[in-house]
Enzyme design. Sequence first.
Site, PDB file in Angstrom:
ATOM      1  N   GLU A  86      -8.959  -5.835  43.942  1.00 20.56           N
ATOM      2  CA  GLU A  86      -7.659  -5.787  43.273  1.00 20.56           C
ATOM      3  C   GLU A  86      -6.774  -6.905  43.819  1.00 20.56           C
ATOM      4  O   GLU A  86      -7.000  -7.405  44.928  1.00 20.56           O
ATOM      5  CB  GLU A  86      -6.991  -4.431  43.494  1.00 20.56           C
ATOM      6  CG  GLU A  86      -6.757  -4.094  44.940  1.00 20.56           C
ATOM      7  CD  GLU A  86      -6.397  -2.631  45.172  1.00 20.56           C
ATOM      8  OE1 GLU A  86      -5.826  -2.338  46.235  1.00 20.56           O
ATOM      9  OE2 GLU A  86      -6.693  -1.786  44.308  1.00 20.56           O
ATOM     10  N   LYS A  98      -3.886  -8.855  45.710  1.00 20.31           N
ATOM     11  CA  LYS A  98      -3.073  -8.587  46.896  1.00 20.31           C
ATOM     12  C   LYS A  98      -1.628  -8.955  46.559  1.00 20.31           C
ATOM     13  O   LYS A  98      -1.262 -10.121  46.520  1.00 20.31           O
ATOM     14  CB  LYS A  98      -3.564  -9.392  48.097  1.00 20.31           C
ATOM     15  CG  LYS A  98      -2.824  -9.079  49.396  1.00 20.31           C
ATOM     16  CD  LYS A  98      -3.404  -9.890  50.550  1.00 20.31           C
ATOM     17  CE  LYS A  98      -2.707  -9.524  51.868  1.00 20.31           C
ATOM     18  NZ  LYS A  98      -1.282  -9.898  51.850  1.00 20.31           N
ATOM     19  N   ASP A 119       2.328  -9.580  46.606  1.00 23.74           N
ATOM     20  CA  ASP A 119       3.265 -10.151  47.582  1.00 23.74           C
ATOM     21  C   ASP A 119       4.617  -9.480  47.406  1.00 23.74           C
ATOM     22  O   ASP A 119       5.558 -10.041  46.844  1.00 23.74           O
ATOM     23  CB  ASP A 119       3.380 -11.667  47.383  1.00 23.74           C
ATOM     24  CG  ASP A 119       4.102 -12.337  48.547  1.00 23.74           C
ATOM     25  OD1 ASP A 119       4.276 -11.681  49.591  1.00 23.74           O
ATOM     26  OD2 ASP A 119       4.495 -13.501  48.402  1.00 23.74           O
ATOM     27  N   TYR A 137      -1.735   2.008  44.538  1.00 28.95           N
ATOM     28  CA  TYR A 137      -3.160   1.670  44.607  1.00 28.95           C
ATOM     29  C   TYR A 137      -3.950   2.473  45.628  1.00 28.95           C
ATOM     30  O   TYR A 137      -5.162   2.242  45.782  1.00 28.95           O
ATOM     31  CB  TYR A 137      -3.325   0.181  44.937  1.00 28.95           C
ATOM     32  CG  TYR A 137      -2.520  -0.291  46.123  1.00 28.95           C
ATOM     33  CD1 TYR A 137      -2.961  -0.098  47.423  1.00 28.95           C
ATOM     34  CD2 TYR A 137      -1.308  -0.936  45.943  1.00 28.95           C
ATOM     35  CE1 TYR A 137      -2.228  -0.522  48.504  1.00 28.95           C
ATOM     36  CE2 TYR A 137      -0.554  -1.373  47.026  1.00 28.95           C
ATOM     37  CZ  TYR A 137      -1.023  -1.167  48.304  1.00 28.95           C
ATOM     38  OH  TYR A 137      -0.278  -1.581  49.373  1.00 28.95           O
ATOM     39  N   LYS A 147      -7.665 -14.392  51.077  1.00 31.41           N
ATOM     40  CA  LYS A 147      -6.371 -15.014  50.757  1.00 31.41           C
ATOM     41  C   LYS A 147      -6.536 -16.260  49.887  1.00 31.41           C
ATOM     42  O   LYS A 147      -7.571 -16.930  49.903  1.00 31.41           O
ATOM     43  CB  LYS A 147      -5.655 -15.396  52.051  1.00 31.41           C
ATOM     44  CG  LYS A 147      -5.350 -14.218  52.974  1.00 31.41           C
ATOM     45  CD  LYS A 147      -4.014 -13.609  52.673  1.00 31.41           C
ATOM     46  CE  LYS A 147      -2.911 -14.477  53.216  1.00 31.41           C
ATOM     47  NZ  LYS A 147      -1.599 -13.852  53.231  1.00 31.41           N
ATOM     48  N   CYS A 203      35.219 -32.272  43.469  1.00 34.52           N
ATOM     49  CA  CYS A 203      34.317 -31.814  42.415  1.00 34.52           C
ATOM     50  C   CYS A 203      33.803 -32.997  41.612  1.00 34.52           C
ATOM     51  O   CYS A 203      34.591 -33.846  41.170  1.00 34.52           O
ATOM     52  CB  CYS A 203      35.050 -30.833  41.503  1.00 34.52           C
ATOM     53  SG  CYS A 203      34.088 -30.328  40.066  1.00 34.52           S
ATOM     54  N   CYS A 212      35.629 -32.465  37.841  1.00 30.64           N
ATOM     55  CA  CYS A 212      37.077 -32.531  37.603  1.00 30.64           C
ATOM     56  C   CYS A 212      37.843 -33.206  38.735  1.00 30.64           C
ATOM     57  O   CYS A 212      39.072 -33.343  38.655  1.00 30.64           O
ATOM     58  CB  CYS A 212      37.635 -31.135  37.364  1.00 30.64           C
ATOM     59  SG  CYS A 212      37.648 -30.087  38.844  1.00 30.64           S
ATOM     60  N   CYS A 259      34.408 -25.653  43.942  1.00 33.11           N
ATOM     61  CA  CYS A 259      35.447 -26.450  43.283  1.00 33.11           C
ATOM     62  C   CYS A 259      36.686 -25.588  43.147  1.00 33.11           C
ATOM     63  O   CYS A 259      36.616 -24.429  42.718  1.00 33.11           O
ATOM     64  CB  CYS A 259      34.958 -26.904  41.909  1.00 33.11           C
ATOM     65  SG  CYS A 259      36.263 -27.512  40.828  1.00 33.11           S
ATOM     66  N   CYS A 262      38.647 -26.825  35.365  1.00 34.10           N
ATOM     67  CA  CYS A 262      37.446 -27.654  35.474  1.00 34.10           C
ATOM     68  C   CYS A 262      36.596 -27.435  34.232  1.00 34.10           C
ATOM     69  O   CYS A 262      36.233 -26.288  33.912  1.00 34.10           O
ATOM     70  CB  CYS A 262      36.664 -27.277  36.732  1.00 34.10           C
ATOM     71  SG  CYS A 262      35.061 -28.090  36.903  1.00 34.10           S
TER      72      CYS A 262
END
Length: 703
Positions: free
Chosen positions: A141, A143, A145, A252, A345, A436, A439, A452, A458
């Site tokens: 099955e 693995k 994460d 599982y 893995k 910014c 603007c 900003c 803006c």
Amino acid sequence: MSHADSDNPYLRDPPTEFEPVDALSGEAAEQQVQQLRAAIREHDYRYYVDNEPLIADRVYDQLFDRLQTLEAAFDLDDPDSPTNRVGGEPVDDLDTVEHTAPMLSIAQSGDAEDVREFDERTARLLHDEGFDSEDIGYVCEPKFDGISIELVYEDGRLARAATRGDGAEGDDVTAQARRIRAIPQRLRGDAPALLAVRGEVFMPKDGFREHNRERVEDGKEPFANPRNATAGTIRQLDPGVVADRPLDCFVYDIMAYEAGDQAGDRPATQWAERDAIEAWGFHVDDLAEQVADIEAAIEYRDSLLDDREDLNYEIDGVVIKVDDIEAADALGNTARETRSAFAYKFPARTEVTTITDIVVQVGRTGRLTPVALLDPVQVGGVTVSRATLHNPGEIESLGVAVGDRVRVLRAGDVIPYIEEVVEAETEDTFAFPETCPVCDSPVDRDGPLAFCTGGLGCSAQRERAIEHYVSRGGLDIEGLGPERIGQLREADLLDSLDDLYRLDREELAALEGWGEKSAQNLLDEIDAASEPPLDSFLTALSIPEVGGATATALAREFSSLDALIDADSDALEAIDDVGPIVAETIRDFFENPDNRAAIDALLEAGVDPQPVEGADAGDELAGLTFVFTGSLAVSRDDAQALVDAHGANATGSVSGNTDYLVAGDNAGQRKQDDADANSVPILSERDFAELLADYGIAWPPSE
């Protein structure tokens, strides 16, 4: 407090090329063992408790293997060594509970020869125990994460959920698990008297992308990858936060089983267990397979590696388990691992490329996000040409600049990020702008973040604010997605929020792709949003740190928009959902002249936010969304009022955000079809009453 000194060589950027064991003296070996133990304890803490790992998983595996090798070669066993226990400790701010059975780790490697050695060792041990070692079958099955979780059911009801913790005990996250829709509150069919199962909570890739987008729009730090997002969610003290995030769970394994009067004997094989788990109503992964031998298991892993990028969840390998449970029990466990399973893995997904430029984007709350433009490179089968740098603090931490050679990591089908600088082009670091880029307003720094100060003055913030204002998270004005907003802005019909309420039907109808009907439909939608509930209006304004729950708390506390605008920091901080930082952010927003001008313009255009009635029942259903159809024991309005009073949302139509459709007598078929199309559970009135009872809420409500 750290487990390892800062000068420990195995803490940051550790070496993975080691001297031959036979070249070490006993004293040198003992010193290296002590350093490895200290470093691994620190890495365990960063990974399992802080959720902020310092090194990649494969590097950790190499350190762990080195420690095991040295302890065996120099007889340096220690009961407190990380090799004699499962890594991680429960966090202090959640109750700690003992697991029904140890949640052990499994041996792992990315080398096919190690997998074959596992098979040979398994055959040898089973032969010694009297089993036919020539007939070993496996279940393979993915693995996953994510975050391991134990779910305990008593008489078919979810009684407890706990994180893996240190393997013997973990954090009690029952309230959080109840908010994950893939985890059943009750089991289907004939449930055993006691059942404990092991699963993996995870965040699907598409949900992760959407959630990160919302976090950036809200001015919050995006999660680096789906696993960090899952870990940061499942340990939230507020279960409502869990309900708002797109978590899933695959189950599982059976950890404990007592049949009772109804259920039969425990399944005899892993494959039969999988069938039983699915029959009880758990989410199982359909990619699992039975295989006859280890070579077929290796082929399964290679095939899954080819398909990895097409999956909607992150996996980092495959798990190979002895199918026969009696044989698996005979193999037993070490202090840290089960002998009956092995993880094969996948290789890590990282590549090195060059930064060609760094651009700074402006979000709707003013948050400035730097993005690195890259020489295109293939990472995990996908061409990557840009990577987020998150914030100026990340730039300073990495010491990154244009022209640097960097290692890019792509954790899932998401925007990649830069893991480290491999070769610096210059000693300088990218200079983050003080104004910014859109603007030219001054930039404010808040720790590692930058904002900003132009507010709705803006144009970048204004454009994204309009998109949010009309979105489902704002006032839910249908017919105005980002493409149409862009079209209206290009036609000079929409430059500010109040322009929405001044759109002209004839001008709209004259645009490409529009007509009289679509123009009128949009104007009707906008008109219907001219008297929004105050909390919806506040959410739509894109006030930093003010999401739906905080907006509702503000609207219920203050009688009007004027009262909120005039509220001082003390009045704001008196609200449960508002602390000093959020209060200051709210005050800054309303004191910004451009923001006030935008609000005044909306009011002048006819927008009239309506008061929100307070709620005095509770928040037991916080984060859930209900739709009602058909005849119930009380009126539909009363049913909606009940769930609303307990923190839930009640809407009139079914969508992907709906948690439950409650169908009474003579229920509308269209809503039921919509529920089926969006995989929304349909509850009868009896089911609904039982669900409410699980939360301590009576149905029907008393007069």
